[in-house]
Design a protein around this motif. Structure first.
Motif: not given
Length: 61
Positions: A10-16, A20-28, A42-49
């Protein structure tokens, strides 16, 4: 002081969140990914990411 990272999904900047394989995924995004039914778009979008994360990781290896 905690460092804020930019979420790969989502490109948001958070600290929680998770790495995953050196890529950050926020808690949300992590919670939304886990709770999104597979028949939703939306699941397909997540799957592609996540697939993109795997591809980048394999290219770096």
């Amino acid at each position: 002081m905690t460092e804020e990272l930019q979420c790969y999904i989502c490109d948001d900047e958070t600290s929680t969140g998770i790495l995953l394989l050196n890529q950050y995924i926020c808690r949300n995004c992590e919670e939304e990914l886990v709770n999104t039914p597979v028949e939703q778009l939306k699941y397909e979008i997540f799957r592609r990411k996540i697939k993109d994360i795997w591809r980048q990781f394999l290219q770096e290896a």
